[in-house]
Design an enzyme around this catalytic site. Structure first.
Site, PDB file in Angstrom:
ATOM      1  N   CYS A 333     -18.787  33.208 -16.798  1.00 10.72           N
ATOM      2  CA  CYS A 333     -20.188  32.666 -16.707  1.00 10.72           C
ATOM      3  C   CYS A 333     -20.563  33.689 -15.995  1.00 10.72           C
ATOM      4  O   CYS A 333     -20.857  35.097 -15.996  1.00 10.72           O
ATOM      5  CB  CYS A 333     -20.203  31.490 -16.424  1.00 10.72           C
ATOM      6  SG  CYS A 333     -22.005  30.870 -16.829  1.00 10.72           S
ATOM      7  N   HIS A 438     -16.913  27.983 -20.209  1.00 13.87           N
ATOM      8  CA  HIS A 438     -16.350  27.039 -19.084  1.00 13.87           C
ATOM      9  C   HIS A 438     -15.419  26.110 -19.600  1.00 13.87           C
ATOM     10  O   HIS A 438     -15.482  25.674 -20.919  1.00 13.87           O
ATOM     11  CB  HIS A 438     -17.316  26.109 -18.422  1.00 13.87           C
ATOM     12  CG  HIS A 438     -18.158  26.856 -17.409  1.00 13.87           C
ATOM     13  ND1 HIS A 438     -17.939  27.394 -16.192  1.00 13.87           N
ATOM     14  CD2 HIS A 438     -19.570  26.891 -17.455  1.00 13.87           C
ATOM     15  CE1 HIS A 438     -18.874  28.278 -15.695  1.00 13.87           C
ATOM     16  NE2 HIS A 438     -19.845  28.154 -16.232  1.00 13.87           N
TER      17      HIS A 438
END
Length: 476
Positions: A333, A438
């Protein structure tokens, strides 16, 4: 309701244990926390078929309770972006107007949503396990409280007050907290809990009896110090710089996670802490990268700011040296965004900054946040990450940025492979991996593929915590 004498007293995991214990008794159970302040969040269903985000603790408590996590369980989430600024997430969605309001002015706007969410959960469940925040006796905040005793009064909750005895001063913390509450709020405190105790419990006497004489409140539980209970710390990184997966196990792999100031979703690395022989280093200096097999650039709530911090520590050169030595690097991310050539912010979301230049990528920040929970199948991935190829995973996305390959750098001869469009990239030599997903390490198949190890399932962790409830409270 589980209250604490301070942050870190153990409210979250005590509440998690109670969620599973009540479920085992046959009750329909849901968790609740009015306001959470954390950059560790999970994607859950929201109104109208959309996705929203809540604090990780309530997500895990919902799983322990056997119910589907959803935004009413944590109606207000504050995600710190700087020392004096937090992004406000109301019922799962960023609220730009509330984010701009002074902190003490938000209560009147958010309390109706908090009360409505709590009342709805109470109406739909037999038991709601409520978690407080910080301490209920922070008298400077009492008049604007929306998360501790105001919630307790609204629900007329039976409250436990938890203190960390390992820090010392537990009896004073319990008595002082109780004493600072108004009389009507003291009446809601039904039991004190001594948490993280180690040693001979007989040595506590006559402290619990004296405390009950002073307050009328009994010590109802003494919980042993569980250094490896299996749940992530609410704030992610531990105070210690390193952690071994199992005490005494020989180190077989070292993973360094860059712990920048606004790192987010560090809880997703808890499985690494549960693997015997894996040494996890929360790295804040170049020296801490030496000897690491992998380095992970985790998510960030302030990517541009954390990238500047990383450079100020000399970690940019250390990362390049790590890759040059043949080490593996994984950006997730915000960490993925750092790996690229540039961060472009046209809307004041995060900030502009030059990237590390390790992948030919450019990231442009959008005003709206992308939230998604998905099941994916990984494509074929080149060595040294080839063990991930074709795995099916549960993952989630929380990000403002959109990332793409930079055409001029590709034309100049820099090579990168886009394994999944807009989501997963790999360097030409294969050692650098970047992904928006994630939660990959929370899939047992990933840990098994990369480390050859099995880790306890979340369900087994919940069962172990619930099994302790009877003995803890019986000994209180």
């Amino acid at each position: 309701m589980v209250l604490g004498t301070s942050s870190g007293a153990g409210k979250s995991w005590v509440a998690t244990a109670l969620c599973r214990w009540y479920r085992q008794q046959g009750f329909k159970v849901a968790p609740f926390k009015a306001q959470n302040m954390s950059n560790h969040a999970r994607v859950v269903p929201a109104a109208g078929g959309a996705w929203g985000e809540i604090g990780t603790a309530q997500y895990l408590q919902a799983l322990a309770a056997g119910c589907v996590p959803e935004v009413r369980m944590n109606p207000l989430l504050l995600k710190p972006e700087a020392d004096m600024r937090s992004q406000v997430v109301l019922l799962g969605q960023v609220d730009h107007a509330l984010t701009q309001l002074p902190w003490r002015e938000r209560g009147a706007h958010v309390w109706p949503h908090i009360a409505q969410a709590l009342d709805a959960l109470r109406g739909e469940n037999d038991v709601v396990v409520i978690e407080g925040a910080g301490s209920p006796a922070e008298i400077n905040l009492h008049s604007s409280d929306i998360v501790n005793m105001r919630v307790a009064r609204h629900a007329q909750a039976h409250c436990l007050l938890v203190s960390d005895i390992d820090r010392g001063g537990a009896f004073a913390h319990l008595y002082g907290t109780w004493a600072l509450l108004p009389a009507d709020e003291r009446a809601l405190i039904r039991g004190f809990v001594l948490n993280k105790f180690r040693g001979d419990a007989r040595l506590l006497a006559p402290g619990p009896q004296m405390l009950e004489e002073l307050t009328g409140v009994p010590v109802v539980a003494t919980i042993p110090r569980l250094a490896q209970h299996g749940l992530p710390e609410e704030d992610g990184a531990h105070d210690a710089a390193t952690a071994d997966g199992a005490a005494g196990a020989p180190v077989q792999a070292t993973v360094a996670v860059i712990a920048y100031p606004r790192a987010s979703n560090l809880d997703e690395f808890q499985p690494l802490l549960n693997v015997p022989g894996v040494r996890v280093v929360w790295a804040r200096s170049p020296a801490q990268l030496l000897g690491a097999d992998w380095v992970i650039l985790p998510g960030s709530k302030a990517t541009a700011s954390d990238l500047r911090w990383l450079r100020a520590q000399g970690l940019d050169a250390a990362l390049a040296a790590h890759v040059a030595r043949g080490g593996r690097l994984w950006g997730i991310c915000g960490g993925l965004q750092m790996l690229g050539e540039a961060l472009i912010d046209l809307h004041g979301v995060d900030g502009n900054e030059a990237g590390l230049g390790l992948l030919p990528l450019v990231t442009v920040f959008d005003v709206e946040k992308r939230l998604l929970h998905a099941q994916v199948r990984l494509p074929d991935i080149a060595p040294p990450w080839q063990a991930l190829s074709q795995l099916e995973l549960q993952v989630y996305e929380i990000h403002h940025g959109q990332t793409r390959l930079r055409g001029d750098m590709l034309a100049a001869g820099m090579v990168a492979h886009e394994r999944v469009p807009g989501l997963l990239w790999q360097s030409a030599d294969g050692r650098i991996l970047g992904s928006y997903w994630h939660g990959m390490l929370e899939n047992a198949a990933v840990v098994q593929a990369l480390l050859g190890a099995d880790v306890p399932t979340l369900d087994s962790v919940f069962e172990r915590l619930a099994a302790g409830v009877d003995s803890w409270f019986a000994q209180g």
